[in-house]
Design a protein around this motif. Sequence first.
Motif, short mmCIF file in Angstrom:
data_model
loop_
_atom_site.label_atom_id
_atom_site.label_comp_id
_atom_site.label_asym_id
_atom_site.label_seq_id
_atom_site.Cartn_x
_atom_site.Cartn_y
_atom_site.Cartn_z
N LEU A 27 9.19 -2.84 -8.96
CA LEU A 27 9.88 -3.73 -8.45
C LEU A 27 10.48 -4.67 -9.35
O LEU A 27 9.88 -5.19 -10.33
CB LEU A 27 9.37 -4.28 -7.15
N TYR A 28 11.78 -5.19 -8.95
CA TYR A 28 12.26 -6.32 -9.49
C TYR A 28 12.18 -7.55 -8.84
O TYR A 28 12.37 -7.44 -7.45
CB TYR A 28 13.82 -6.04 -9.78
N VAL A 29 12.10 -8.91 -9.39
CA VAL A 29 12.00 -9.88 -8.67
C VAL A 29 13.04 -10.66 -9.07
O VAL A 29 13.36 -10.82 -10.40
CB VAL A 29 10.54 -10.55 -8.65
N LEU B 35 5.91 -4.94 -12.70
CA LEU B 35 7.02 -6.10 -12.09
C LEU B 35 7.86 -6.26 -13.14
O LEU B 35 7.36 -6.22 -14.26
CB LEU B 35 6.04 -7.24 -11.87
N LYS B 36 9.30 -6.30 -12.75
CA LYS B 36 10.14 -6.44 -13.81
C LYS B 36 11.25 -7.76 -13.42
O LYS B 36 11.35 -8.05 -12.16
CB LYS B 36 11.06 -5.07 -13.95
N MET C 268 0.55 -2.21 -10.24
CA MET C 268 1.83 -2.32 -9.86
C MET C 268 2.64 -2.81 -11.21
O MET C 268 2.10 -3.31 -12.30
CB MET C 268 2.45 -3.47 -8.90
N CYS D 12 4.47 -14.72 -9.22
CA CYS D 12 3.16 -14.04 -9.93
C CYS D 12 2.10 -14.80 -9.38
O CYS D 12 1.08 -14.27 -9.25
CB CYS D 12 3.50 -14.48 -11.25
N GLU E 101 3.85 -2.45 -0.85
CA GLU E 101 5.30 -2.41 -0.86
C GLU E 101 5.61 -3.45 0.40
O GLU E 101 6.66 -4.38 0.54
CB GLU E 101 6.11 -1.52 -0.95
N LEU F 126 1.00 -13.35 -6.38
CA LEU F 126 0.32 -11.93 -6.31
C LEU F 126 -1.10 -12.28 -6.85
O LEU F 126 -2.16 -11.39 -6.46
CB LEU F 126 1.09 -11.34 -7.62
N LEU G 211 4.45 -7.01 0.22
CA LEU G 211 5.54 -7.55 -0.47
C LEU G 211 6.83 -7.89 0.05
O LEU G 211 7.64 -9.22 0.01
CB LEU G 211 5.95 -6.97 -2.01
N ILE H 19 13.06 -9.67 -3.74
CA ILE H 19 12.57 -8.50 -4.55
C ILE H 19 13.60 -7.36 -4.07
O ILE H 19 14.02 -7.38 -3.05
CB ILE H 19 10.98 -8.23 -4.21
N TYR I 111 10.30 -16.02 -9.98
CA TYR I 111 9.27 -15.13 -10.85
C TYR I 111 8.04 -15.81 -10.80
O TYR I 111 6.91 -15.27 -10.61
CB TYR I 111 9.96 -15.14 -12.17
#
Lengths: 168, 175
Positions: A30-32, A90-91, A88, A41, A7, A44, A10, A18, A37
């Motif tokens: 977490l939301y991005v 991711l949303k 993790m 990704c 966290e 990541l 990020l 985020i 987006y």
Amino acid sequence: MTKDEIEKQLVKDFGEHIEIQTTDQPEPFLYVAKEKYVEFCKYLTENPSLAFDFLFQLGGAHFVDASGQGEKFDVILCLASSKHKHEMVLKVKLPAENLALGTVTGIWRVADFYELEAMELYGIKFPDHPHPRRLLLDDDWDYGYPMRKGWSGHPDFIPMPDKSESAE
Amino acid sequence: MGMIEKAPLYLERLPGGGVVTTSVEGLLNWSRASSLWYLLFGLACCAIEMMATGASRYDFDRLGMFFRASPRQADLMMVCGTVTHKMAKRIKVLYDQMADPKYVLAMGGCASNGGPFYYDSYSVLKGIDKVIPVDVYIPGCPPRPESLMEGALKVREIIMKQKMKDFAGDRAMQS
């Protein structure tokens, strides 16, 4: 890396895009932002200390509030790293009026089928998908998106009877 | 000794006539019922029970039943499992490819009427009798191998009762 370390990393790199959720789960949620987006990704997978090289789930979600008026969609990705053994979730939030989202098939090949599934069952659009086609549903399916709340488009569909009524 | 007691002996030796036709029918039915080759149609967990029935413990072979992977060689279609709308079209095609006389056995709740997927399902067909005619339904989720064998014996009973005139033409059209 532990949940706190991921966290922190990020937030350091993508802080304003985020939104970290507080949960009692062992992995970060977490939301991005929708616009960042695909870039996020890519970051990541390419960042060596994160190295999320494995996408094991990409799915949709449909939310309708109690009044039945406001609806919104989520795209949810579950990621893991085979190198660091961390995970993790991711949303991405999508408004109901614009369901287009960038594709991540160039980052994780497996996203190909998952995105087709979300396309068919939730109506989420992936305009950049390299190979859009019908995957799961019947070839001449024309009854809408069956995993949405309140869907009853197919002529053979029989909804579950209300249990509270039958108990009386 | 009167003629009545010897009648069966004489009747069998009579050339032509109703008695002889009946026994040809019986012989034909007996031979068809004793070599019932079935088309594999394992779609879900019922397929596991079907495999168990075909394996040595329950042994379908002793009924003369062998699985065929081609509809051209099959007399019986055993639909074992959950049939989706997408698969229903393929089932119809394979059924049409089978040679008459043909029989259909619906194994388990899903193939019979949708079973546990009757409510709230967008993809599951509510019984294969919506697309093809069914001779025997076997309830259960999934049915045990004993039930499947009982169903196979019911198909044999149906075959043994058939007349020669039933063989001609498509039974689906007649029913």
